[in-house]
Design an enzyme around this catalytic site. Structure first.
Site, mmCIF file in Angstrom:
data_model
loop_
_atom_site.group_PDB
_atom_site.id
_atom_site.type_symbol
_atom_site.label_atom_id
_atom_site.label_comp_id
_atom_site.label_asym_id
_atom_site.label_seq_id
_atom_site.Cartn_x
_atom_site.Cartn_y
_atom_site.Cartn_z
ATOM 1 N N LYS A 138 -2.301 0.950 13.891
ATOM 2 C CA LYS A 138 -1.870 1.355 12.550
ATOM 3 C C LYS A 138 -2.900 0.955 11.492
ATOM 4 O O LYS A 138 -2.916 1.539 10.402
ATOM 5 C CB LYS A 138 -0.520 0.714 12.217
ATOM 6 C CG LYS A 138 0.639 1.212 13.050
ATOM 7 C CD LYS A 138 1.969 0.708 12.524
ATOM 8 C CE LYS A 138 2.082 -0.800 12.616
ATOM 9 N NZ LYS A 138 3.408 -1.288 12.127
ATOM 10 N N TYR A 139 -3.727 -0.043 11.800
ATOM 11 C CA TYR A 139 -4.638 -0.584 10.791
ATOM 12 C C TYR A 139 -6.110 -0.512 11.193
ATOM 13 O O TYR A 139 -6.974 -0.896 10.404
ATOM 14 C CB TYR A 139 -4.284 -2.051 10.503
ATOM 15 C CG TYR A 139 -2.835 -2.245 10.157
ATOM 16 C CD1 TYR A 139 -2.322 -1.813 8.934
ATOM 17 C CD2 TYR A 139 -1.954 -2.831 11.068
ATOM 18 C CE1 TYR A 139 -0.984 -1.973 8.623
ATOM 19 C CE2 TYR A 139 -0.616 -2.998 10.763
ATOM 20 C CZ TYR A 139 -0.136 -2.570 9.548
ATOM 21 O OH TYR A 139 1.185 -2.717 9.242
ATOM 22 N N GLU A 152 12.759 9.806 12.847
ATOM 23 C CA GLU A 152 12.383 8.443 13.257
ATOM 24 C C GLU A 152 13.276 7.484 12.473
ATOM 25 O O GLU A 152 12.871 6.923 11.461
ATOM 26 C CB GLU A 152 10.895 8.192 12.977
ATOM 27 C CG GLU A 152 10.385 6.865 13.511
ATOM 28 C CD GLU A 152 10.124 5.830 12.431
ATOM 29 O OE1 GLU A 152 9.716 4.715 12.773
ATOM 30 O OE2 GLU A 152 10.331 6.135 11.241
ATOM 31 N N ASP A 155 9.128 10.345 9.175
ATOM 32 C CA ASP A 155 9.065 8.894 9.078
ATOM 33 C C ASP A 155 10.224 8.361 8.229
ATOM 34 O O ASP A 155 10.425 8.799 7.087
ATOM 35 C CB ASP A 155 7.722 8.492 8.456
ATOM 36 C CG ASP A 155 7.465 7.001 8.533
ATOM 37 O OD1 ASP A 155 7.362 6.478 9.649
ATOM 38 O OD2 ASP A 155 7.356 6.363 7.463
ATOM 39 N N ASN A 156 10.981 7.435 8.790
ATOM 40 C CA ASN A 156 12.049 6.740 8.054
ATOM 41 C C ASN A 156 12.970 7.667 7.252
ATOM 42 O O ASN A 156 13.178 7.461 6.049
ATOM 43 C CB ASN A 156 11.440 5.707 7.098
ATOM 44 C CG ASN A 156 10.941 4.477 7.832
ATOM 45 O OD1 ASN A 156 11.490 4.070 8.847
ATOM 46 N ND2 ASN A 156 9.893 3.874 7.315
ATOM 47 N N ASP A 202 0.809 -1.219 0.000
ATOM 48 C CA ASP A 202 0.000 0.000 0.000
ATOM 49 C C ASP A 202 0.846 1.274 0.000
ATOM 50 O O ASP A 202 0.293 2.372 0.095
ATOM 51 C CB ASP A 202 -0.935 0.013 1.205
ATOM 52 C CG ASP A 202 -0.203 -0.137 2.537
ATOM 53 O OD1 ASP A 202 0.943 -0.627 2.528
ATOM 54 O OD2 ASP A 202 -0.774 0.231 3.574
#
Length: 678
Positions: free
Chosen positions: A528-529, A418, A389-390, A354
């Site tokens: 998260k989901y 992060e 993020d990342n 996704d």
């Protein structure tokens, strides 16, 4: 550098001066260097500080004579405290110190019993030095003091010791310290220090999903939250004493390859998907999820948070869902497969069907411009903090460009990296501009690991500001899964006191500890989901909440400068490996804190703690009262004190110690320089 005199190992200095070191407004910044020369003549050094245009020293640089270390005569050190944000510079200059050389020689010869005749040349030389020094003193009264000393040294009316005494007095030494006589001046290279606002170093974070704040309907089914319900949830966050509330991505969520509950590849019709699958036909990174509300609703939320004393951080996730507008309009932002499809993200064995990662090498000019425009969109709305993020999966030079460009107009923006990655990359990202960084604290559980970790983050304070999150939506460490309720208090106490930055992900205060599978660090029914509404009020009323303890920790942090600094920490000897003890002393105010923690969540632990009294500003035989800031109790404390802590009672002592002042505080500053260089 080595000129006529040697200036080496100047600190702080990052990558040979390629990057500025880090500091915040009001922080004590230690500067040290090795300076040396041939022979026995004395060498000294001056620290020159230049501040930005709004600083108190903007009009003229500040010159500080550096102190010589009592244990290493080639080591000099000093400090400064920046008062405004911006780029500060410092420079260490070395110089021959003829006055100190003269004082040393004359004192030794007098102590050895040499006569006035034997010291005749020394006295004349000293008189010449004082005349020369007087010329560099602007104050008329101080200049007359030095001139009078020169005259006295040339006369023969007084006994030798009487004639020399004024030259060696404290008054004279203070004048010469302020206006030194410098010869053979060797100038060092300027070094930069990027000073950010204090929140970049001293802050407590709380992470929550806005979409989970809607509660449940009459049948117990979760209701999707809105910015309005999120605003109501912030009252509890503010009551716990947090400074920053962080929201995972608040943008539209992709529908193509949407993930179901527990990362299922087959979603149900009502599954909400992962917010990190950013973007859909409804918009991309510059829009908000329609079920949360509108941009105006978000602005209202920002204003309400500000009234509560909270700063809102949003997620900067530079990736796209398959139906993000970028995937349609800018396919060259991504990596194309041989079959013509766009490559989705993978971290084997994990697959993220996704999410499409950006390829910064395909069309960097447009990608850079698009991201900058998007970031500034949120800055102009009022966002001042981004959790990234990342970032270690994107080029470091991109981050250096983006952060510096944003700071050109908005220097108060904070970026949290992060990046759970290798040290070189973690510290590398901090060097190129990230204000704060996630760390491996979550995985440091033993006394040895925690000690090594805390000493490392203190030593690297010029490079990196570690934000110690006790958990995240991705990380439910095994210690939390099997440690019972006590481990949640233990880990919170450690995180809140080892670093001025710490963070909590929602649900921690409810002792959530169920993993999706054995040996997994993923939460069961991960937020998260799916939506995860929680009844925090019921838990608090039933005594099933860690909220009061967290609020106490944040109150202690807010009130004690010792816990608001990163550079100074000292571990004390406890023979029991289940008990860890460390002290922190604020080098500016002298505020002193001793933390003692039981690392065993299942058993009582006891030990005889042996304090290094010099590290808390006390004499070896001193006794004092230590005030426990958690329980309010007072304890008599000595160099050797018996301690017992229980997972069913006090898991930790956070003790306020007597304030450190005067010479004891100066000694602690000096030791801190040596620890820092080690």
């Amino acid at each position: 550098m080595t000129g006529r005199l040697a200036i080496e190992d100047v600190r702080p200095q990052l990558s040979a001066g390629t990057y500025p070191s880090k500091a915040v407004v009001g922080e004590l910044v230690p500067v040290s260097a090795q300076v040396w020369r041939e022979g026995h003549d004395a060498i000294s050094a001056t620290l020159t500080i230049t501040g930005p245009k709004d600083s108190q020293i903007a009009a003229s640089p500040l010159h500080i004579t550096m102190h010589q270390d009592e244990f290493n005569e080639d080591l000099v050190h000093a400090f400064f405290i920046p008062d405004v944000m911006g780029t500060w510079t410092f420079q260490v200059d070395a110089w021959s110190d003829p006055m100190r050389t003269w004082r040393h020689a004359v004192t030794k010869k007098i102590e050895a019993g040499q006569s006035e005749e034997e010291l005749a040349n020394d006295l004349i030389h000293g008189a010449d030095l004082f005349d020369k020094a007087a010329k560099g003193v602007p104050d008329k009264s101080q200049r007359k003091v030095l001139q009078a000393i020169a005259k006295e040294l040339r006369t023969h009316k007084e006994q030798l010791r009487t004639r020399v005494a004024p030259a060696l007095s404290e008054t004279t030494l203070s004048i010469l310290a302020e206006h030194p006589l410098r010869e053979l001046l060797t100038t060092g290279q300027p070094n930069a220090v990027l000073v950010e606002r204090r929140d970049a170093l001293v802050n407590s974070w709380y992470e929550l999903f806005p979409r989970s704040t809607g509660g449940v309907d009459a049948d117990g089914n979760p209701i999707h939250g809105t910015f309005e319900t999120t605003a109501r949830a912030l009252n509890r966050v503010a009551k716990m004493g947090f400074d920053t509330v962080y929201f995972p991505p608040i943008h539209p969520i992709g529908e193509v390859h949407r993930k179901g509950k527990n990362n299922s590849l087959v979603p149900e019709p009502d599954d909400v998907g992962s917010p990190w699958a950013v973007g859909s036909a409804q918009g991309g990174h510059d829009t908000v999820h329609p079920q949360l509300g509108t941009i105006d609703d978000f602005k209202t939320l920002l204003q309400y948070a500000k009234k509560l004393g909270l700063e809102v951080a949003i997620d900067l996730a530079l990736q796209a869902a398959p139906d993000h507008p970028w995937a349609v309009e800018h396919r060259d932002f991504f990596t194309s497969q041989p079959d013509g499809t766009i490559a989705y993200a993978e971290n084997p064995p994990k697959k993220y069907q996704d999410i499409y990662p950006l390829n910064f090498d395909n069309n960097p000019t447009e990608i850079y411009a698009e991201i900058y425009k998007m970031v500034m969109f949120w800055v102009e709305i009022g966002v001042t903090t981004f959790r990234v993020d990342n970032p270690h999966t994107k080029p470091a030079n991109f981050w250096q460009w983006l952060i510096s460009k944003v700071h050109e107009t908005n220097p108060d923006i904070i970026f949290l990296a992060e990046a759970f990655t290798r040290p070189a990359r973690l510290y590398g990202l901090a060097k190129v501009g990230f204000s704060q960084s996630y760390t491996y604290f979550t995985w440091k559980t033993s006394k040895y690991e925690l000690t090594q970790f805390a000493e490392e983050i203190a030593a690297m304070s010029d490079v990196c500001r570690p934000n110690l999150f006790v958990n995240t939506p991705d990380i439910l460490h095994a210690s939390l899964q099997y440690g019972g309720r006590a481990i949640f208090a233990i880990r919170a106490a450690l995180a809140a006191t080892m670093s001025p930055l710490w963070g909590v992900y929602s649900g921690y205060e409810l002792f959530e500890n169920q993993a999706v599978a054995p040996d997994s660090e993923e939460y069961l029914d991960s937020e998260k989901y799916q939506l995860r509404p929680r009844d925090f009020e019921a838990a608090l009323n039933n005594g099933d909440s860690l909220e009061p303890y967290i609020a106490t920790l944040n109150k202690i942090r807010r009130e004690h400068p010792a816990l608001q600094q990163l550079r100074q920490i000292h571990f004390h000897y406890a023979p029991n490996d289940n008990i860890i003890a460390y002290s922190k002393v604020d080098p500016v105010t002298g505020d002193a804190i001793l933390v003692v923690v039981n690392l065993d969540p299942h058993h009582d632990q006891e030990t005889v703690l042996e304090l290094d009294m010099s590290q808390i500003g006390q004499s070896p035989d001193a006794s004092f009262t230590a005030h426990d800031l958690v329980t309010g109790r007072d304890f008599p404390w000595y160099a050797r004190t018996f301690v017992r802590l229980s997972p069913w009672g006090d898991v930790a002592h956070i003790l306020q110690l007597p304030k450190v002042e005067g010479a004891a505080l100066a000694k602690i500053r000096e030791r801190a320089v040596n620890d820092y260089r080690a």
